[in-house]
Motif scaffolding. Structure first.
Motif, PDB file in Angstrom:
ATOM      1  N   ASN A 146       0.768  -1.335   0.071  1.00  0.00           N
ATOM      2  CA  ASN A 146      -0.122  -0.127  -0.134  1.00  0.00           C
ATOM      3  C   ASN A 146       0.880   1.251  -0.071  1.00  0.00           C
ATOM      4  N   GLY A 147       2.044   1.238  -0.360  1.00  0.00           N
ATOM      5  CA  GLY A 147       2.947   2.559  -0.489  1.00  0.00           C
ATOM      6  C   GLY A 147       3.722   2.674   0.866  1.00  0.00           C
ATOM      7  N   HIS A 148       3.623   2.154   1.664  1.00  0.00           N
ATOM      8  CA  HIS A 148       4.100   2.393   2.951  1.00  0.00           C
ATOM      9  C   HIS A 148       5.608   1.352   3.438  1.00  0.00           C
ATOM     10  N   GLY A 149       6.285   1.583   2.360  1.00  0.00           N
ATOM     11  CA  GLY A 149       7.609   0.757   2.565  1.00  0.00           C
ATOM     12  C   GLY A 149       8.386   1.035   3.810  1.00  0.00           C
ATOM     13  N   ASP A 150       8.313   2.424   4.261  1.00  0.00           N
ATOM     14  CA  ASP A 150       8.881   2.861   5.426  1.00  0.00           C
ATOM     15  C   ASP A 150       8.456   2.233   6.704  1.00  0.00           C
ATOM     16  N   GLU A 151       7.079   2.201   6.724  1.00  0.00           N
ATOM     17  CA  GLU A 151       6.334   1.499   7.994  1.00  0.00           C
ATOM     18  C   GLU A 151       6.815   0.074   7.822  1.00  0.00           C
ATOM     19  N   ALA A 152       7.155  -0.745   6.618  1.00  0.00           N
ATOM     20  CA  ALA A 152       7.475  -2.084   6.436  1.00  0.00           C
ATOM     21  C   ALA A 152       8.730  -2.539   7.147  1.00  0.00           C
ATOM     22  N   LEU A 153       9.669  -1.648   6.887  1.00  0.00           N
ATOM     23  CA  LEU A 153      10.962  -1.268   7.247  1.00  0.00           C
ATOM     24  C   LEU A 153      10.913  -1.477   8.961  1.00  0.00           C
ATOM     25  N   LYS A 154      10.247  -0.375   9.490  1.00  0.00           N
ATOM     26  CA  LYS A 154       9.934  -0.250  10.843  1.00  0.00           C
ATOM     27  C   LYS A 154       9.604  -1.646  11.476  1.00  0.00           C
ATOM     28  N   LEU A 155       8.600  -2.205  10.971  1.00  0.00           N
ATOM     29  CA  LEU A 155       7.841  -3.390  11.369  1.00  0.00           C
ATOM     30  C   LEU A 155       8.949  -4.483  11.231  1.00  0.00           C
ATOM     31  N   LEU A 156       9.826  -4.581  10.434  1.00  0.00           N
ATOM     32  CA  LEU A 156      10.945  -5.525  10.231  1.00  0.00           C
ATOM     33  C   LEU A 156      11.734  -5.168  11.416  1.00  0.00           C
ATOM     34  N   CYS A 157      12.181  -4.081  11.862  1.00  0.00           N
ATOM     35  CA  CYS A 157      12.857  -3.828  12.928  1.00  0.00           C
ATOM     36  C   CYS A 157      12.389  -4.481  14.502  1.00  0.00           C
ATOM     37  N   LEU A 158      11.148  -3.804  14.412  1.00  0.00           N
ATOM     38  CA  LEU A 158      10.345  -4.356  15.777  1.00  0.00           C
ATOM     39  C   LEU A 158      10.200  -5.971  15.813  1.00  0.00           C
ATOM     40  N   MET A 159       9.875  -6.567  14.600  1.00  0.00           N
ATOM     41  CA  MET A 159      10.038  -8.109  14.719  1.00  0.00           C
ATOM     42  C   MET A 159      11.292  -8.759  14.952  1.00  0.00           C
ATOM     43  N   ARG A 160      12.338  -8.154  14.530  1.00  0.00           N
ATOM     44  CA  ARG A 160      13.711  -8.647  15.115  1.00  0.00           C
ATOM     45  C   ARG A 160      14.072  -8.611  16.255  1.00  0.00           C
ATOM     46  N   GLU A 161      13.407  -7.368  16.895  1.00  0.00           N
ATOM     47  CA  GLU A 161      13.643  -6.983  18.352  1.00  0.00           C
ATOM     48  C   GLU A 161      12.868  -8.030  19.381  1.00  0.00           C
ATOM     49  N   GLY A 162      11.667  -8.781  18.640  1.00  0.00           N
ATOM     50  CA  GLY A 162      11.029  -9.700  19.389  1.00  0.00           C
ATOM     51  C   GLY A 162      12.051 -10.830  18.937  1.00  0.00           C
ATOM     52  N   GLU A 163      11.525 -12.003  19.227  1.00  0.00           N
ATOM     53  CA  GLU A 163      12.539 -13.310  19.013  1.00  0.00           C
ATOM     54  C   GLU A 163      12.425 -13.741  17.542  1.00  0.00           C
ATOM     55  N   LEU A 164      11.378 -13.043  16.821  1.00  0.00           N
ATOM     56  CA  LEU A 164      11.235 -13.547  15.662  1.00  0.00           C
ATOM     57  C   LEU A 164      11.939 -13.624  14.490  1.00  0.00           C
ATOM     58  N   GLU A 165      12.572 -14.426  13.676  1.00  0.00           N
ATOM     59  CA  GLU A 165      13.357 -14.579  12.413  1.00  0.00           C
ATOM     60  C   GLU A 165      12.664 -14.137  11.147  1.00  0.00           C
ATOM     61  N   PRO A 166      12.801 -13.071  10.477  1.00  0.00           N
ATOM     62  CA  PRO A 166      12.041 -12.864   9.351  1.00  0.00           C
ATOM     63  C   PRO A 166      12.606 -14.139   8.259  1.00  0.00           C
ATOM     64  N   ASP A 167      11.577 -14.425   7.416  1.00  0.00           N
ATOM     65  CA  ASP A 167      12.095 -15.424   6.459  1.00  0.00           C
ATOM     66  C   ASP A 167      11.952 -14.848   4.871  1.00  0.00           C
ATOM     67  N   ASN A 168      12.015 -15.881   4.017  1.00  0.00           N
ATOM     68  CA  ASN A 168      11.877 -15.295   2.609  1.00  0.00           C
ATOM     69  C   ASN A 168      10.692 -14.458   2.076  1.00  0.00           C
ATOM     70  N   PHE A 169       9.613 -14.951   2.637  1.00  0.00           N
ATOM     71  CA  PHE A 169       8.352 -14.149   2.650  1.00  0.00           C
ATOM     72  C   PHE A 169       8.427 -12.810   2.836  1.00  0.00           C
ATOM     73  N   THR A 170       9.225 -12.599   4.227  1.00  0.00           N
ATOM     74  CA  THR A 170       9.180 -11.374   4.639  1.00  0.00           C
ATOM     75  C   THR A 170      10.132 -10.488   3.809  1.00  0.00           C
ATOM     76  N   PHE A 171      11.329 -10.959   3.495  1.00  0.00           N
ATOM     77  CA  PHE A 171      12.185 -10.032   2.572  1.00  0.00           C
ATOM     78  C   PHE A 171      11.817  -9.754   1.250  1.00  0.00           C
ATOM     79  N   ALA A 172      11.092 -10.979   0.708  1.00  0.00           N
ATOM     80  CA  ALA A 172      10.663 -10.527  -0.724  1.00  0.00           C
ATOM     81  C   ALA A 172       9.804  -9.250  -0.805  1.00  0.00           C
ATOM     82  N   SER A 173       8.867  -9.210   0.311  1.00  0.00           N
ATOM     83  CA  SER A 173       7.731  -8.213   0.414  1.00  0.00           C
ATOM     84  C   SER A 173       8.332  -6.953   0.609  1.00  0.00           C
ATOM     85  N   ILE A 174       9.303  -6.820   1.596  1.00  0.00           N
ATOM     86  CA  ILE A 174       9.850  -5.643   2.073  1.00  0.00           C
ATOM     87  C   ILE A 174      10.590  -4.948   0.739  1.00  0.00           C
TER      88      ILE A 174
END
Length: 336
Positions: A146-174
Motif C-alpha cells: 500500500n505504498g508504506h515501505g517505510d513502515e514495513a521497514l520499521k515493522l521488520l525492526c520491531l519483529m527482529r527485536e522480538g525473537e522472530l526471525e524474518p523469512d523469505n516471504f518477509t524479505f521478498a515483500s519488503i
RNA sequence: UUUGUUCAGAG
C-alpha cells in the motif's frame, strides 16, 4: 463421509474442481468438514465468487461456519477486493465472540490490506496478543503493497527485536516495498542482510531484488542477481525483461527472451507486456508485431487489453493511426 | 479428512 471429504480436497489439488463438487454431492450427510473442504476448493481454484455463494448456501443450510470456513471466506474477500463483504464477515465473528487468533487474525489483516484499508489491518494486528511469523508477514506485506515501505521497514525492526526471525516471504515483500518507494539505501542494506543469511538462494527474494535494482536504474546489479540465481522461474525472466525495457535496453530484453525460448521456458501474458513495452519505447515496430503474433499463435496466449494498449502505442508512435484504430475495433474489451 | 503471508506487468 471421511472418504468423501478426502476426495474433495484431492480433486481440488489436482485442479479438478468439477470432481470436487461431484464428490461433495455424493456425500449423503455432508458434515462441516465437507462444506469447508469444498469452500476451500473454490478459493484454491480461483473461484472466489462461487466461494461466497457457497458460503451463503452453507448458512442457509443451517451450518454454523467455524474458523476454517471463515478463514477461507476471508481469503475469497481478499482476492475479490471486497471490503464490504470482508467487514460483514468480521462483524459476524465479533458478534460470535471469536477472537482474531493466528489463522483468523492473519486472514483478517490480509483481507483489509488487500482491500486497501491498512488502518483496519493495523487495528487487527495491534489487537492480537500472540503474533506468529505469518501474522507479521501479513501486516508487513500490507504496508509494502500500500505504498508504506517505510513502515514495513520499521515493522521488520520491531519483529527482529522480538525473537522472530524474518523469512523469505518477509524479505521478498519488503524489498518489493523498497522498489516502490525507491528506498535505495534501505534496499541495499537489506541485500547485505540477506547475503549474510541463507535466504540468498530464494527465488522470490532474488526476483524482488532484480526489480528493486532495475527500478533505481542499477541494471548491472540486477543482472548479477539474475545470473547468480540458479532457480529462475517465469517471474525472474519477466522481471529482468521488464527491467531492461524500463531502462531503454530493448535489444537486451529481446536477447534474453530468445535465451528463454531456447531453454524452453514458457512465457506468460505479463512477459509479453514487458516485451511489447520494450519495443514501443525503442520504436521497434516490426518486432512488436512479430511478438504480438507469436504470443497468440506460438504460445496460445490470448492478448488482453494491456497488450492491445502496447500495440496501439507502438503503431501510434510511428503514425500508423488507421491501423491502431482497426486494432482497437478488434479488441475483446472495447470498453477499456 | 478442511483454513492464513511473499516476488514480475502496459498505456
Amino acid at each position: 463421509v471421511l472418504v468423501g471429504n478426502t476426495l474433495i480436497t484431492m480433486y481440488s489439488k489436482y485442479r479438478e474442481l468439477g470432481d470436487s463438487q461431484l464428490a461433495f454431492k455424493d456425500i449423503s450427510r455432508p458434515d462441516l468438514i465437507s462444506w469447508n473442504a469444498l469452500l476451500q476448493a473454490f478459493v484454491e481454484n480461483n473461484r472466489p465468487h462461487q466461494a461466497l455463494v457457497f458460503f451463503l448456501k452453507m448458512r442457509d443450510a443451517g451450518i454454523q461456519p467455524d474458523e476454517f470456513s471463515l478463514v477461507s471466506v476471508l481469503t475469497a474477500c481478499s482476492s475479490l477486493v471486497s471490503l464490504t463483504t470482508g467487514k460483514e464477515v468480521h462483524g459476524n465473528l465479533i458478534k460470535r465472540g471469536l477472537l482474531p487468533v493466528t489463522f483468523l487474525g492473519s486472514a483478517l489483516i490480509d483481507m483489509y490490506a488487500k482491500c486497501g484499508s491498512i488502518s483496519d489491518a493495523k487495528l487487527v494486528f495491534n489487537s492480537m496478543l500472540y503474533k506468529d511469523l505469518i501474522t507479521w508477514n501479513s501486516i508487513i506485506v500490507g504496508c509494502a503493497q500500500n505504498g508504506h515501505g517505510d513502515e514495513a521497514l520499521k515493522l521488520l525492526c520491531l519483529m527482529r527485536e522480538g525473537e522472530l526471525e524474518p523469512d523469505n516471504f518477509t524479505f521478498a515483500s519488503i524489498l518489493s516495498g523498497c522498489a516502490d518507494i525507491a528506498a535505495v539505501q534501505q534496499g541495499q542494506q537489506l541485500h547485505a542482510l540477506i547475503l549474510k543469511s541463507r535466504i540468498t538462494t530464494d527465488t522470490a527474494v532474488a526476483n524482488a531484488l532484480i526489480t528493486m535494482y532495475t527500478r533505481i536504474g542499477s541494471v548491472k546489479e540486477a543482472e548479477e542477481v539474475f545470473s547468480k540465481l540458479e532457480t529462475k522461474n517465469i517471474v525472474s525472466w519477466t522481471a529482468m525483461i521488464g527491467g531492461y525495457a524500463q531502462n531503454g535496453y530493448a535489444r537486451e530484453a529481446l536477447e534474453i527472451f530468445n535465451k528463454m525460448e531456447t531453454l524452453e521456458v514458457k512465457p506468460n501474458g505479463i512477459t509479453f507486456v514487458a516485451l511489447l513495452t520494450a519495443c514501443s519505447h525503442a520504436g521497434l515496430t516490426d518486432q512488436a508485431e512479430e511478438l504480438f503474433h507469436a504470443m497468440k499463435n506460438r504460445y496460445g496466449i490470448i492478448p488482453g487489453s494491456e497488450h492491445y494498449a502496447c500495440m496501439v502505442d507502438v503503431l501510434g508512435r510511428v503514425g500508423r493511426l488507421d491501423e491502431a484504430e482497426q486494432l482497437i475495433d478488434r479488441m475483446p474489451d472495447g470498453s477499456n
